[in-house]
Write a protein that holds these residues in place. Structure first.
Motif, PDB file in Angstrom:
ATOM      1  N   PRO A   1       0.907  -1.107  -0.132  1.00 26.96           N
ATOM      2  CA  PRO A   1      -0.023  -0.001  -0.039  1.00 26.96           C
ATOM      3  C   PRO A   1       0.789   1.279   0.135  1.00 26.96           C
ATOM      4  O   PRO A   1       0.362   2.117  -0.734  1.00 26.96           O
ATOM      5  CB  PRO A   1      -0.987  -0.183   1.148  1.00 26.96           C
TER       6      PRO A   1
ATOM      7  N   ALA B   1       0.719   3.992  -2.897  1.00 26.58           N
ATOM      8  CA  ALA B   1       0.566   5.520  -2.453  1.00 26.58           C
ATOM      9  C   ALA B   1       1.612   6.401  -3.345  1.00 26.58           C
ATOM     10  O   ALA B   1       0.973   7.528  -3.595  1.00 26.58           O
ATOM     11  CB  ALA B   1       0.392   5.603  -0.985  1.00 26.58           C
TER      12      ALA B   1
ATOM     13  N   VAL C   1       0.099  10.624  -0.486  1.00 25.73           N
ATOM     14  CA  VAL C   1      -1.241   9.827  -0.558  1.00 25.73           C
ATOM     15  C   VAL C   1      -1.201   8.913   0.879  1.00 25.73           C
ATOM     16  O   VAL C   1      -0.304   8.132   0.977  1.00 25.73           O
ATOM     17  CB  VAL C   1      -1.507   9.015  -1.689  1.00 25.73           C
ATOM     18  N   ASP C   2      -2.143   8.870   1.582  1.00 26.06           N
ATOM     19  CA  ASP C   2      -2.151   7.836   2.841  1.00 26.06           C
ATOM     20  C   ASP C   2      -2.390   6.558   2.258  1.00 26.06           C
ATOM     21  O   ASP C   2      -3.236   6.101   1.596  1.00 26.06           O
ATOM     22  CB  ASP C   2      -3.230   8.267   3.525  1.00 26.06           C
TER      23      ASP C   2
ATOM     24  N   ALA D   1      -3.290   3.923   3.672  1.00 23.70           N
ATOM     25  CA  ALA D   1      -4.507   3.372   4.114  1.00 23.70           C
ATOM     26  C   ALA D   1      -5.687   3.780   3.260  1.00 23.70           C
ATOM     27  O   ALA D   1      -6.713   2.985   3.307  1.00 23.70           O
ATOM     28  CB  ALA D   1      -4.946   3.810   5.637  1.00 23.70           C
ATOM     29  N   SER D   2      -5.452   4.839   2.464  1.00 24.04           N
ATOM     30  CA  SER D   2      -6.517   4.896   1.433  1.00 24.04           C
ATOM     31  C   SER D   2      -6.519   4.171   0.084  1.00 24.04           C
ATOM     32  O   SER D   2      -7.278   4.434  -0.649  1.00 24.04           O
ATOM     33  CB  SER D   2      -6.723   6.456   1.216  1.00 24.04           C
ATOM     34  N   VAL D   3      -5.501   3.456  -0.072  1.00 21.81           N
ATOM     35  CA  VAL D   3      -4.991   2.749  -1.274  1.00 21.81           C
ATOM     36  C   VAL D   3      -5.863   1.606  -1.405  1.00 21.81           C
ATOM     37  O   VAL D   3      -5.743   0.819  -0.509  1.00 21.81           O
ATOM     38  CB  VAL D   3      -3.868   2.679  -1.569  1.00 21.81           C
ATOM     39  N   THR D   4      -6.299   1.254  -2.510  1.00 16.76           N
ATOM     40  CA  THR D   4      -7.153  -0.164  -2.691  1.00 16.76           C
ATOM     41  C   THR D   4      -6.206  -1.127  -3.210  1.00 16.76           C
ATOM     42  O   THR D   4      -5.516  -0.927  -4.509  1.00 16.76           O
ATOM     43  CB  THR D   4      -8.184  -0.031  -3.581  1.00 16.76           C
TER      44      THR D   4
END
Length: 148
Positions: free
Chosen positions: A12, A16, A25-26, A28-31
């Motif tokens: 991740p 990011a 980019v966080d 944790a926000s990445v799929t």
């Protein structure tokens, strides 16, 4: 700073970095899609590919690149290293981390016995071109790509 192969847990953070060059980019926000999982597993399983991350001893991933080692008959049969997906986290640029990342990657290729390190960079990235030139990279070829 340490340059080493990325772990699956760091995927991740790598994604990011690749998602946006201009902002942080966080992770944790990445799929992490199945396609990314497959690609990472393929890179990890291939002795001629490395997804490398730049980290300090206790901190997060601050940079990454992918190195692919290509066998060839040129350069006396030596491998060449192809470097792609070079990124430094947006809030950590300007402090020498990019130079550290690339210097360690080149040393890694040299230690492997590569006779050449090559990379491409989008024509619009003029700052990156100056940076690569400052590291000794020469604009020796024109590159072509065909999207499939």
């Amino acid at each position: 700073m340490i340059l080493r192969p990325a772990t699956r847990a760091e995927l991740p953070a790598v994604l990011a970095l690749l998602a946006d060059e201009e902002r942080v980019v966080d992770p944790a926000s990445v799929t992490v899609t199945p396609a990314y999982e497959r690609a990472f597993a393929d890179i990890e399983a291939d002795a001629r590919n490395e997804m490398l991350v730049l980290v300090d001893e206790a901190g997060p991933v601050v940079g990454c690149l992918q190195a692919t080692y290509i066998p060839g008959l040129g350069k006396g049969g030596a491998e060449r290293a192809l470097i792609e997906a070079v990124r430094i986290r947006a809030d950590r640029r300007g402090g020498g981390l990019g130079r550290e990342l690339m210097t360690q990657a080149v040393e890694r290729a040299r230690a492997r016995g590569c006779g050449l390190v090559q990379l491409t960079s989008a024509k619009s990235r003029t700052d990156a071109h100056r940076f690569y030139a400052s590291l000794g990279f020469a604009r020796s070829h024109d590159g072509f790509k065909l999207a499939l």
